[in-house]
Design an enzyme around this catalytic site. Structure first.
Site, PDB file in Angstrom:
ATOM      1  CG  HIS A 331       4.924   3.221  14.207  1.00  0.00           C
ATOM      2  ND1 HIS A 331       4.040   3.658  15.168  1.00  0.00           N
ATOM      3  CD2 HIS A 331       5.056   4.259  13.340  1.00  0.00           C
ATOM      4  CE1 HIS A 331       3.673   4.903  14.906  1.00  0.00           C
ATOM      5  NE2 HIS A 331       4.267   5.285  13.799  1.00  0.00           N
ATOM      6  NE  ARG A 386       2.857   0.827   4.898  1.00  0.00           N
ATOM      7  CZ  ARG A 386       3.609   0.343   5.887  1.00  0.00           C
ATOM      8  NH1 ARG A 386       3.191  -0.720   6.559  1.00  0.00           N
ATOM      9  NH2 ARG A 386       4.750   0.922   6.210  1.00  0.00           N
TER      10      ARG A 386
END
Length: 575
Positions: A331, A386
């Protein structure tokens, strides 16, 4: 038109020049000036950037370097939004571990192969042919980073024909994302609600809107200790961001007794609906393996993928429970501080389940070279998180498009410059463990197979049952411990076990236990200087020194061999 001509010229020139000797001048010019559209490649994005700057003084909307991309995104975003995406659990050691694992591997280019600019990076994922092994990660709350949020990311991934994964924590609903994505592969990620009615309703909506693959996140049933968010008291969901699926769901409306999206809904009702969605999807109740049969019943024969797998044991269970895929992920380092980096666990999982289940990877990818390493180590696809968010912060879809094209271009170039013409050529022979990787004192607990009374230790390995399946044994028998050994295992054998050099081998968990006759499945603790990073499943076969029934110190054991991968590494150490 002029720009298009120049970009095309640069893109195909190398391909055309390969066979210059066999072409007339006119044929060569025609091949460059009027190329086949199929000659276009991801790597041509570099040419486009150069010519935009040359002709129009236009540079990219954001950097092609991840660190500079993140830095500029930080300047554009509110601190709460930036920290929500950039942060991890605790001291953020797992975030760092995800990146450090990539530094362990170095690419070994092979030269003078038949490689052209039109490389084939396509692959099949769950019945869909896609142009590259790249998938959008299920990132929620995307409107924190730009008002267009999931609209922008879904649109760009759709343009590129790459799978898009919608998060349960989305700030945009099923239908709106599907519309932006078009007729392209899209997946739905489920934070598994504790209420079966809600789960069925969410899955029904996903199917109705064309989501083909169900991605079940299994490691985030409660929130990790996320210090950046805690320090700011920031949790976007209770502020009504990232709860759109819950707000739109008919089953939620029925259970609440009102529609929070109705024109007359009060602020209190909207907040109550947001809280209800959050609590039902992350209330601290772990999903369990046996309940996967429910998801199979509700989702049908469409693919189900488990995201958040970090161990060989769980990867093997996923196969046993009939899952179609797994995604190796921690995660993004946001759940447990000090956990293993995703790339550290990839080789062992690939070794155990490759060919039995589709293997995805998420965690730490920052460049096209990173994608190359993951595919070379055996993953079937990667997910991007990201980097796409930092692109989104730069004017929405324009920034997303730039970042995605940049990553694909570098990946494409890395594939070609490493001597590969297609994705199937990319494999682990093109990687080497770095000799500059940091070392640390490491301890490993090893399951023993003890062969007593061996007068000739060299024959001991041959007395093993030839039908023994060590990897299966490790994964399925609880009395046999799973062991991870560093990649540089041969050095370890020579330094720590070879030729009687066994001072650092202890039977049991401390040195005081060392004078004790071992038995099969006892635990051997080994200390050595290990490079951090990459591990393989292994176990050690040990023969006691002679037929004496007297207690024998561990330092007199004979290490017969180590099994890892698909072969034995046999080393004799006896006194």
């Amino acid at each position: 038109m002029k720009l298009q001509y120049l970009v095309t010229l640069c893109t195909v020139f190398s391909a055309a020049s390969i066979s210059v000797a066999a072409q007339s001048a006119q044929e060569l010019l025609d091949s460059v000036l009027n190329p086949d559209p199929a000659d276009a490649s991801y790597s041509s994005y570099a040419s486009q950037i150069y010519y935009n700057a040359t002709l129009y003084n236009q540079t990219p909307i954001a950097s092609t370097n991840f660190d500079r991309l993140e830095a500029s995104a930080k300047l554009l975003l509110p601190a709460t939004a930036y920290n929500y995406a950039a942060g991890g659990a605790g001291l953020e050691k797992t975030v760092a571990a995800n990146r450090e694992a990539f530094d362990f591997w170095r690419i070994i280019p092979q030269v003078m192969h038949d490689v052209s600019p039109s490389r084939n990076l396509s692959t099949s994922l769950f019945g869909r042919r896609v142009p590259a092994p790249v998938v959008m990660a299920p990132v929620g709350v995307q409107t924190l980073f730009h008002p267009t949020g999931e609209h922008a990311t879904a649109k760009v991934f759709g343009e590129m024909g790459l799978p898009y994964t919608l998060s349960t924590a989305t700030s945009t609903g099923f239908a709106d994302v599907a519309k932006a994505n078009g007729n392209n592969p899209r997946w739905y990620q489920l934070y598994w609600p504790s209420d079966d009615d809600l789960t069925r309703s969410y899955l029904r909506s996903a199917k109705q809107n064309g989501y083909e693959v169900l991605v079940v996140t299994v490691d985030t049933w409660d929130l990790g200790w996320r210090t950046r968010d805690l320090d700011q008291g920031y949790f976007p969901f209770i502020r009504g961001i990232g709860v759109q699926i819950g707000l739109e769901d008919a089953c939620v409306h029925e259970k609440l007794g009102f529609n929070p999206l109705a024109p007359n809904a009060t602020a209190e009702q909207k907040q109550m609906a947001a809280l209800y969605h959050v609590i039902t999807t992350s209330r601290g109740i772990s999903p369990v393996w046996r309940h996967l049969t429910k998801l199979r019943d509700w989702w049908g024969d469409r693919p189900i993928v488990l995201k958040g797998i970090q161990s060989v044991v769980d990867a093997v269970k996923a196969v046993e429970y009939g899952m179609d895929g797994i995604i190796i992920s921690n995660h993004g380092g946001r759940q447990i501080d000090g956990a293993i980096g995703s790339l550290e666990t990839l080789p062992a999982i690939v070794e155990a389940v490759k060919g039995k289940i589709t293997i995805g990877f998420d965690g730490g990818i920052r460049s096209g070279a990173d994608i190359f390493k993951v595919i070379a180590l055996g993953a079937d696809f990667v997910q991007l998180g990201r980097p796409i968010l930092w692109g989104l912060a730069h004017e929405g879809e324009k920034g997303v498009r730039h970042v995605l094209k940049s990553l694909l271009a570098e990946f494409d170039l890395t594939v070609g410059l490493s001597g590969c013409q297609e994705l199937g050529d990319v494999n682990s022979t093109l990687l080497a463990a770095s000799s500059f990787a940091p070392t640390t004192d490491s301890f490993f607990n090893v399951s023993l197979i003890v062969l007593d009374g061996i007068s000739d230790p060299s024959s001991a390995a041959h007395q093993l049952d030839p039908g023994l399946k060590p990897i299966a044994l490790l994964c399925s028998a609880p009395q046999v411990l799973l062991l991870h050994f560093p990649r540089g295992f041969d050095d370890f054998l020579v330094d720590s076990l070879g030729l009687g050099s066994t001072a650092d081998i202890f039977h049991g968990f401390n040195q005081q236990d060392s004078v004790k006759h071992p038995k099969s499945n006892d635990v051997l603790r080994i200390r050595h200087k290990a490079r951090r990073g990459i591990y393989h499943c292994a176990f050690v076969v040990v023969a006691c020194g002679g037929e004496s029934e007297e207690p024998i110190a561990c330092s007199r054991f004979n290490v017969i061999g180590v099994f890892y991968g698909n072969s034995w590494k046999t080393t004799i150490s006896g006194q």
